[in-house]
Design a protein around this motif. Sequence first.
Motif, mmCIF file in Angstrom:
data_model
loop_
_atom_site.group_PDB
_atom_site.id
_atom_site.type_symbol
_atom_site.label_atom_id
_atom_site.label_comp_id
_atom_site.label_asym_id
_atom_site.label_seq_id
_atom_site.Cartn_x
_atom_site.Cartn_y
_atom_site.Cartn_z
ATOM 1 N N PRO A 876 0.782 -1.193 0.082
ATOM 2 C CA PRO A 876 -0.117 -0.054 0.103
ATOM 3 C C PRO A 876 0.810 1.322 0.150
ATOM 4 O O PRO A 876 1.910 1.147 0.273
ATOM 5 N N ASN A 877 0.498 2.327 -0.525
ATOM 6 C CA ASN A 877 1.045 3.570 -0.453
ATOM 7 C C ASN A 877 0.649 4.168 1.131
ATOM 8 O O ASN A 877 -0.298 3.809 1.640
ATOM 9 N N LEU A 878 1.879 4.753 1.751
ATOM 10 C CA LEU A 878 1.974 4.924 2.937
ATOM 11 C C LEU A 878 1.947 6.741 3.118
ATOM 12 O O LEU A 878 2.591 7.185 2.126
ATOM 13 N N LEU A 879 1.388 7.086 4.014
ATOM 14 C CA LEU A 879 1.528 8.677 4.091
ATOM 15 C C LEU A 879 3.019 8.930 4.752
ATOM 16 O O LEU A 879 3.800 8.062 5.023
ATOM 17 N N LEU A 880 3.351 10.031 4.615
ATOM 18 C CA LEU A 880 4.792 10.663 5.108
ATOM 19 C C LEU A 880 4.945 10.207 6.731
ATOM 20 O O LEU A 880 3.835 10.641 7.418
ATOM 21 N N GLY A 881 5.805 9.300 7.152
ATOM 22 C CA GLY A 881 6.002 8.962 8.555
ATOM 23 C C GLY A 881 5.110 8.165 8.989
ATOM 24 O O GLY A 881 5.161 7.673 9.978
ATOM 25 N N GLU A 882 4.104 7.351 8.210
ATOM 26 C CA GLU A 882 3.352 6.135 8.697
ATOM 27 C C GLU A 882 4.262 5.299 8.325
ATOM 28 O O GLU A 882 5.073 5.144 7.019
ATOM 29 N N GLY A 1602 -2.123 9.877 -5.027
ATOM 30 C CA GLY A 1602 -0.974 9.206 -5.452
ATOM 31 C C GLY A 1602 -1.058 8.451 -6.433
ATOM 32 O O GLY A 1602 0.024 8.061 -7.265
ATOM 33 N N GLN A 1603 -2.173 7.870 -6.860
ATOM 34 C CA GLN A 1603 -2.386 7.088 -7.950
ATOM 35 C C GLN A 1603 -2.440 7.815 -9.338
ATOM 36 O O GLN A 1603 -2.743 8.847 -9.219
#
Length: 1858
Positions: A876-882, A1602-1603
């Motif tokens: 999965p794409n993650l958030l910054l810091g996740e 992001g996609q």
Amino acid sequence: MARLADYFVLVGYDPGKRGSGDGQGQILQRFPEKDWEDNPFPQGIELFCQPSGWQLFPERNPPTFFVAVLTDINSERHYCACFTFWEAVESPQPQSHARNGEGEEEEEEASSLVQPAQLFAPKSLVLVSRLDHAEVFRNSLGLIYTIYVDGLSVSLENVIGNLLTCTIPITGGAQRTISLGAGDRQVIQTPINDSLPVSSCSVALLFRQLGITNVLFLFCAALTEHKILFLSSSYQRLTDACRALLALMFPLKYSFTYVPILPAQLLEVLSTPTPFIIGVHSIFQSETQELLDVVIADLDGGTVNVPECVHISLLPEPLLQQTREALSMVLDPELEVADLAFPPSTISASSLKMQDKEIRAVFLRLFAQLLQGYRWCLHIIRIHPEPVIRFHKAAFLGQRGLTEDDFLTKVLEGMAFAGFVTERGAPYRPIDLFDELVAYEVKRMKAEEGNKQKILRHIKELAEKLYKNENPYPAVTMHKVQKPTEGCHLRLHQKPFPHLDEGTVQWIIDQATAKLQTAPPAVKAEKKCMVPSGPPIAAILERNGNALANSARRLEVVRNCISYVFENKMLEAKKLFPAVLRAMKGRAARHCLTQELHLHVQQNRAVLDHQQFDFVIRMMNCCLQDCTAMDEHGIAAALLPLVTAFCRKLSPGITQFAYSCVQEHVVWTNIQFWEAMFYCDVQNHIRALYLDSAEENHMEQESTEEPQEAKSALEIASEQLRLWPTMSREKQQELIQKEESTVFSQAIHYANRMSYLLLPLDTSKNRLLRSSGLGDVESVSNSFVTNSIAGSVAESYDTESGFEDAESSDVANSVVRFINRFVDKVCTESGVTNEHLKGLHVMIPDIVQMHIETLDAVHRESKRLPPIQKPKLLRPNLLLGEECVMEGLRVYLMPDGREEGAGGSVGGPPLLPAEGAVFLTTYRIIFKGTPTDPLVGEQVVIRSFPIASLTKEKKISIQAQADQFIQEGLQLRSCTFQLLKIAFDEEVASDSAEIFRKHLHKLRYPQHVRGTFAFTVGQSPKQAMQPKAKEKNPSLRTLSKNLVKNAKRTIGRQYVTRKKYTPPAWEQRGSQHFPEDNEDEISVSEELDRSTLTPSSTMRPSEKMTMTHVVERACCRDYQRLGLGTLSSSLTRSKNEPFRISTVNRMYAICRSYPGLLIVPQSIQDNTIQRISRCYRQSRFPVVCWRNSRTKAVLLRSGGLHGKGVVGLFKSQNAPTPGPSQADSTSLEQEKYLQAVINSMPHYSDAGGRNTLSGFTSAHMSSAGKWGSIRASSRMSSYALNVEIGSRLAGKDLLGTQHNGTPAEPSFLRQHRASLYIIGDKSQLKGVKPDPLQHWEVVPIEVFDVRQVKASFKKLMKACVPGCPSSDPSVAYLRSLEESEWLSQIHKILQISVLVVELLDTGSSVLVSLEDGWDITTQVVSLVQLLSDPYYRTLEGFRLLVEKEWLSFGHRFSHRGAQTLAGQSSGFAPIFLQFLDCVHQIHLQFPMEFEFSQYYLKFLSYHYISNRFRTFLLDSDYERIELGLLYEEKGERKGQQVSKSIWDYIDRLNKKAPIFFNYLYAPEDGEVLRPYSNISNLKVWDYYTEETLSEGPPYDWELAQGQPEPAEEPDRQDTAAPQSKRRIIWPCYDNRSRVEPDAISKLLEELHNLEMELGQVPERWKDTWDKVKASQRTEGRQEGNRTPSSLLMSSGLSHHRRSLGVYLQESGVGSTLNLSLDSDTSSTSTPSSGKPGGRRSTSTLYSQFQMSESENRSYEGSLYKKGAFMKPWKSRWFVLDKTKHQLRYYDSRMDTECKGVIDLAEVESITPGTPTMGAPKTVDEKAFFDLKTTKRVYNFCAQDVQLAQQWIDRIQSCLSDA
């Protein structure tokens, strides 16, 4: 040739044995006296001569004749023809010995008084024969009787001797004339074929007696082995009926008890457990009553009685119907023409004998149809020394399509059919009518179906043949047999039957025997031939019914899929796979599969790769799962060779075969299946044996000819049997030897095969298997690979053998026993020698043991195998810091109750179930995978939610479709209205699932708020626990520490020990856990209080710093905006303002959950406040939070009155207070406080002392401690309502009491309009008596508590996101929605809010004082402000509203959201969500009044519980300061990209894209909104129901963006193909607004793209939008408002439309402009905005969308501004806009077109500047100032220093902590 009769017997009455009742018979004489060698004399004849018992009769009866049937031990039938006549017996006086007639007469005279004249005893002449020539017997015995009775001059001995020596041919249709030497002549015709029964007319008679239906019942009962009993008063009829029933059963032979006439002594035979056909005289009817399971046919009465407990299976339709019709045509030909007007005269039934044959023809046809094709299911397993034949029952039933048919199944299992197979199975024998019929006529019968004429013709033809068989010679020579004279039996002086001379008879017999021995044996040439097989079943049954299942298209799909698998085109195969699995329901497709798979096997072996292997296994399993244990269709049989052929290499030297994966099917445990398979294989091998030898001999001759069709095994066998007699002895022995070894080798082969399929892959489970209740197959094991039947085999077979030792219960032994049992059976049946059999028994354990050893290795390797054919896990794409806490576990996402994703009513392919993985990050739980349905296999499905929103997690077990076994799973429910129902893949060990749950729990409920994602973001999860990492901004930390220290000091000693304030749980509110509430604890010495609490001029520096920070809070800015006190006056207060900003709570000492600065009446001292605060729950005393700018009425909020507070106010006698004086003073102060509020309102300030509230305390105290004697009377409610409110809320039970007030009250109210309404909880205000003198009034209302909100929310979640599908989704959804009562709660909140708005608008102040003042109070207060003040409907204003009322005033976000471990038990209470839902409802009704879109509300709803931002953490400002949260943001923002404040994030996003903006925004000045709150006007928020599976929740903007944009995809994929503009948008998969943005967003986007292309710096979307609106407005002005505007809506919209019709449907990205009018525009449902009477601003309504610049110019003037780099200074007209939070500039004051905008949110600092080149010369240096934004520094210069200072101040005040 055969003897006509074997024995002649004379049976008489036995006087000696005469007992109590019946006498007995005795054999007087029998001939021959010596038994024949080939036929011993049958016992018990005397019983059958008088079946109803031997009795004496008072008169002579006429002679009788009947034939009884005896069956001997070899089941040979003996026909006993009994001819009975009566003889007189002498008187039974003991003294009489005379034998002559006179003596008898004398006796009679002597004893005439005592006895009847004479008694007669029966005497029988009996012929015993094995032939059934009843007529001949009747004639012969009649002749003997005639000779005796008429005294003919013929020797009886001679006649009897001739009778016993007469021989006749058994069969062959010869005609034979015999004479017994008394001048008689009889002609005996033998039937042509003795296999056909002879029935003369008995069948026709049976039908006449019982009728068609009854006979059919009996027929079916006999075939299905029921017990049948005939009753009649005629013995001959009984015999005939039984004979007829047997004749109907031809070609099957009845093999059970058959006694047409049962003697009385043997009646107990009727209770035998076996089936029978028995006849009994009807005098015994009563004795048959208690037989429970016997079908009784009463021939005389014509009835058939079937007991209840007996179920007779009837013939299958359509045969039953056809048979009935044919029978009625034969029996009742007139029926057809009965209705004709002119019936033909010729029609009449055939003669009885002919009718008999026609009926039999019908049944013969019936059998031919039932058994058609039976020869194709015969297995010949030995040919020599004699044929051994087995019938493959399952295959026969399957091919006939009659597997379900009860009747045929029972017939095939019956003894009669077994006999049929033995007798008729032989391939080389004489054939009869039935063989021909079943071989050659079946096609004809099929063709003639339904054509009555043709059917009748066929029946007649058959009947002819049958008749011809019985009567081969039509012209019969007349019989000539003497009959006795009429009435001779009545002669009085009849001599008894003479004693015969044994010698004479014996001599005649001996003569004849000698002659027979010398005569040459008459050899009858048997006409043996090969039995024709007829067409195979498939050829007969073109089963049109199955057309669908066999459609060629399906078979094509199956073939394609298999070829794809073997060509390794896996994706293609995967797409076809579901279709193949569906096709497998059809038999043809399964056969097709087995054939196709056979093609891919070379030399008995096919090595596959893992994926191919998996596909093949799944197809096989699917194929087998519909097979019953019988395997009727031969599918398992066809797969048996394949499961040992397909294999895959696991590692060098270890191969896994397919059989280890297809074990869990019941067919493998069925011993009949194995037998059938074995026989089938043996037959093939034996056929090959003879074919090979034949081919070797004929090779040379046949080379020239065409090859013939392959011979079937039966044909070969018949050929062999024909040759057998001609072979030499050696040759015969050799063939026997070869066959025997063939069978033996097959037995070994099968022992191997069975061990393959019965031993589970994981044999270590053996001990377990037995204990886990193996009766059912499923429970053996849950795993795909290790499943096996062995356990259940063990279970089923051990039970028979009694007790077993413990060891023997393991799998190996049970399998060995199973195989042994099988081998024993088949080998003995197929004649394997004993030595060989013993050898086999020795081998089997070794075979099993060897196989177990190989399996161990395979099992070990298969466990190591990488999971097969599973899609790659998508990250999965993650958030910054996740960060990922746990790597993806492979799971299936199962469909829940929402049907969209599963392709339910909405249509579309099923996106769920999907297979992928579940990831646990520090912020979210994410599922990402692809749908298992290959048609959508390219799509990606994402479902996720923040961990913090998890409300329920439970373990479930799920049946995953793919592999048909139960998996463990989890169901995770989130309060963002999402549900993850996941099933763990089998590769996921259960302990890793457990670890997943533990981690999840740890993350969901951190120990402390510091553990939440908003804090840990950006740090590695471990650091979060180390305190050092927290020291980021020391100055701020120390500041907050100081603050907390001071607070502790302020409150007093008891707090020093408490490190952190934890708000009490909901339940404990009233108890003493609350130090603040306990009066004695709080009464710290007052001097101390005063010194610390009153604002002193000397403040410590740290406090000063704190103060400035407190001042900058949102509340302060708002207080200034509302004119409730300015900063300057907050410390040095000016007396003329009614309110002041008090700093009494700056150290959070008075009330921890209030902000530091509070608005209180000017006249109230700070130390009074402290005392007042004790009266209210949580010390939340009334403070002002908003003032109506027009009426100057104020809105106050507080907690409910405290138990203690109420005491202080009203019940001082009962109160344990330090002294009455103090209590009184408190309550008086409270009155003063309220009075001060009232005085602050302009039209009350002149009032004198008359307005004191003293009456409140003194007048209404009652000794009971209640507030007043009148309970909440009906009047109470009406005080709260002025007339307008009353009319609007009429009928609504708003205040919890009925409106049954008198008409006087409204007017009473109108005169005394209260200045202050206190809205309180009814339960607290019980019995308050209103005081007409007061200017304030209490309005008790009923509100729901948090518990109800929680319960309602749970139900709402279950309604919107059900866990499992319901039968009727639409109804279930609406019902559960109603039951949740969510909408009624929203209705209640809106209703109260509108009421308060009305009151404020009419000039009364309102104090909202409900519960603790932080849940419903907050909802109501914020909604009131939102409805009353347009400022709060802007983005900036709404933010301020939330910060002020929710955050500063201490709504307990952490507690209500259960954010930490402490709150776990209390659960999630969505108070804030409910508020947002209310805002959404108002937004829907007034879409043009809000600057923000619906998406904004959803965004807040999602993120206030997501813990992504710190804004909504913790319960109050105090706690935020304690953690150093409140003032961190400014200093740190540069340092960290991760946004900690949701507001910053929204601002940033809003600058980038118009997602939060509502294009319909066109506010009216000061418009007050009054929405409708009826439930019918409320809509369910789509936030609860919608989801986007393509990207997960659309509220984490970076992830959604992001996609790659879907619009560009096609171009990238394939540029050559012509691109269509169409896009398919799936509900619940695509984000509609992104795929298909609304017009304005799209235009803005295009503009942006064009600017990029041109290389310009793109303008902000907001600027573009403002420009367009401005130009629009000028255009409109020039053209006199006549023409409709081009971009925006036309000017002439009615009000109606304004408030209702323009619905803005927003979603994840822009907003969709959908200007459809709502249907319900009836006047009743239009929300009014403004006053009900008429709107203030109607005249200007919608003249144009007024640009908000004009109204919102907070400050304007001209400034010099330096241009960008290297540009000169220019004078510009600047406008500061507080509402929009921006600084705009224009070329000149008159210019309407804005030249540029500086967004204040981006301003970082404002500092005094220095003149630079080109600056205006005349201006003072101090008039320069610089504005620093995130992008650049602006240099400004004002005309003079004052102006500059003013600009700086103004801008500074506008700047928040943005």
